[in-house]
Design an enzyme around this catalytic site. Structure first.
Site, short mmCIF file in Angstrom:
data_model
loop_
_atom_site.label_atom_id
_atom_site.label_comp_id
_atom_site.label_asym_id
_atom_site.label_seq_id
_atom_site.Cartn_x
_atom_site.Cartn_y
_atom_site.Cartn_z
N LYS A 59 20.95 44.04 37.03
CA LYS A 59 20.29 42.59 37.20
C LYS A 59 18.70 42.99 38.05
CE LYS A 59 24.29 39.98 36.36
NZ LYS A 59 25.09 38.65 36.73
N ALA A 79 27.83 40.28 49.03
CA ALA A 79 26.45 40.14 48.88
C ALA A 79 26.16 40.93 47.76
CB ALA A 79 25.81 40.80 49.99
N GLY A 80 27.01 40.73 46.72
CA GLY A 80 26.72 41.51 45.56
C GLY A 80 25.74 41.04 44.38
P1 ATR Z 1 27.01 45.29 43.62
O1 ATR Z 1 26.91 45.62 45.06
O2 ATR Z 1 26.70 46.60 42.60
O3 ATR Z 1 26.20 44.03 43.18
P2 ATR Z 1 29.23 43.74 43.06
O4 ATR Z 1 30.52 43.80 42.50
O5 ATR Z 1 28.42 42.40 42.80
O6 ATR Z 1 28.37 44.78 43.06
O7 ATR Z 1 29.40 43.48 44.74
C1 ATR Z 1 30.43 43.88 45.56
C2 ATR Z 1 30.57 43.13 46.63
O8 ATR Z 1 31.93 43.35 47.05
C3 ATR Z 1 29.68 43.69 47.89
O9 ATR Z 1 29.52 42.51 48.69
C4 ATR Z 1 30.79 44.43 48.62
O10 ATR Z 1 30.55 44.57 49.89
P3 ATR Z 1 29.48 45.90 50.34
O11 ATR Z 1 28.16 45.25 50.32
O12 ATR Z 1 29.74 46.16 51.64
O13 ATR Z 1 29.79 47.02 49.49
C5 ATR Z 1 32.00 43.78 48.51
N1 ATR Z 1 33.27 44.59 48.55
C6 ATR Z 1 33.86 45.60 47.96
N2 ATR Z 1 34.93 45.66 48.19
C7 ATR Z 1 35.00 45.35 49.60
C8 ATR Z 1 36.15 45.29 50.55
N3 ATR Z 1 37.22 46.04 50.31
N4 ATR Z 1 36.02 44.53 51.38
C9 ATR Z 1 34.91 43.74 51.91
N5 ATR Z 1 33.87 43.48 50.77
C10 ATR Z 1 33.99 44.57 49.82
#
Ligand code: ATR
Length: 263
Positions: free
Chosen positions: A65, A126-127
């Site tokens: 995106k 924060a994804g």
């Molecule tokens: P992208 O980061 O590629 O945009 P997303 O699926 O939109 O992908 O975002 C994943 C979100 O889930 C992120 O905020 C991620 O946290 P990190 O920034 O620390 O990676 C969060 N996330 C994924 N697995 C997690 C977990 N086990 N505990 C807490 N947050 C998690």
């Protein structure tokens, strides 16, 4: 026949083709909507196909995106301010990027008649979709947006985009009116976010961006504790409808049949 695409990586689980092809058929449009798994290196070539009229519209999903932005000729205000594009089209012969996740979220909240103005919202994650949610919340005149993320750096990057964002740590969850799970935790049925909600009164709104599974543990636990819950299905449908409107000039009907398509 016009050709539309959703691109991402991974992409096999995307339900965008299902919903767009349903509306294409309903409205007797001579078009097809497909999905394509891409690598980052192919984004430029994809945009040139839109420019050449070989592809008539593209939806962009995770993780592209933001990555797609340098290749576009024009951005709408919404996609510029969120640095996020989910819809591409040719406007005045310029390949243009727009963000329909913003209106998707706003319309979903409107559908459930939750009065969000002056409320304190807590976002977890924060994804990719979070800038759109923050932008929508700001437009809806919320009082305060707090955000917590496993990786602090990503939360700090968001604060650069949205100066009023209140960043907090996992051990300082304050009272809020609505909490949004915008992490990927919950996509697997046993996934659980370790949130300490012991200080939170009940009757809040728990919102999960995930809609498959229909009820994540985040929503299940919230319900048990006496809160209102909503998953991301309406947001997904509304963002798709907004893209459809841009490409075909028709506001597609959202009815129970459409909702059932995604179950
Ligand atoms: P992208 O980061 O590629 O945009 P997303 O699926 O939109 O992908 O975002 C994943 C979100 O889930 C992120 O905020 C991620 O946290 P990190 O920034 O620390 O990676 C969060 N996330 C994924 N697995 C997690 C977990 N086990 N505990 C807490 N947050 C998690």
């Amino acid at each position: 026949m016009k050709k539309y695409l959703v691109i991402g990586n991974p992409i096999q689980h995307s339900l965008s083709p299902l919903i767009h092809n349903y509306w294409i058929k309903k409205n007797n449009i001579n078009a097809i909507y497909e999905k394509e798994k891409l690598e980052k290196a192919s984004l430029k070539n994809l945009v040139s196909k839109v420019k050449d009229g070989k592809i008539h519209g593209v939806n962009v999903t995770i993780p592209f995106k933001k990555d797609i932005i340098p290749y576009l000729e024009e951005l709408t205000l919404e996609s510029e301010q969120t640095q996020s594009v989910n819809t591409i089209y040719l406007n005045d012969n310029k390949v243009t990027g727009h963000n329909t996740d913003i209106d998707g979220f706003r319309l979903a909240i409107q559908d459930i008649k939750f009065d969000i103005s002056k409320k304190h919202i807590l976002i977890v994650g924060a994804g990719g979709v979070v800038p759109s949610i923050i932008y929508a919340l700001m437009k809806m005149n919320v009082n305060k947006i707090s955000l917590i993320n496993r990786t602090k750096k990503k939360a700090e990057d968001l604060k650069k985009l949205f100066k009023d964002l209140n960043l907090i740590n996992w051990d300082e969850i304050q009272n809020f009116d609505m909490i949004i799970n915008a992490t990927s935790v919950g996509l697997k049925i046993n996934d659980e976010l370790n949130l300490d909600l012991s200080k939170i009164e009940n009757n809040k709104l728990f919102y999960d961006v995930i809609y498959n599974p229909r009820e994540t543990n985040f929503l299940k636990n919230a319900k048990t504790l006496g809160n209102k819950t909503e998953n991301g299905k309406k947001m997904f449908i509304h963002q798709a409808a907004q893209s459809f409107k841009i490409w075909h000039g028709i506001q597609p009907e959202i009815n129970e049949e459409v909702e059932r398509l995604l179950d």
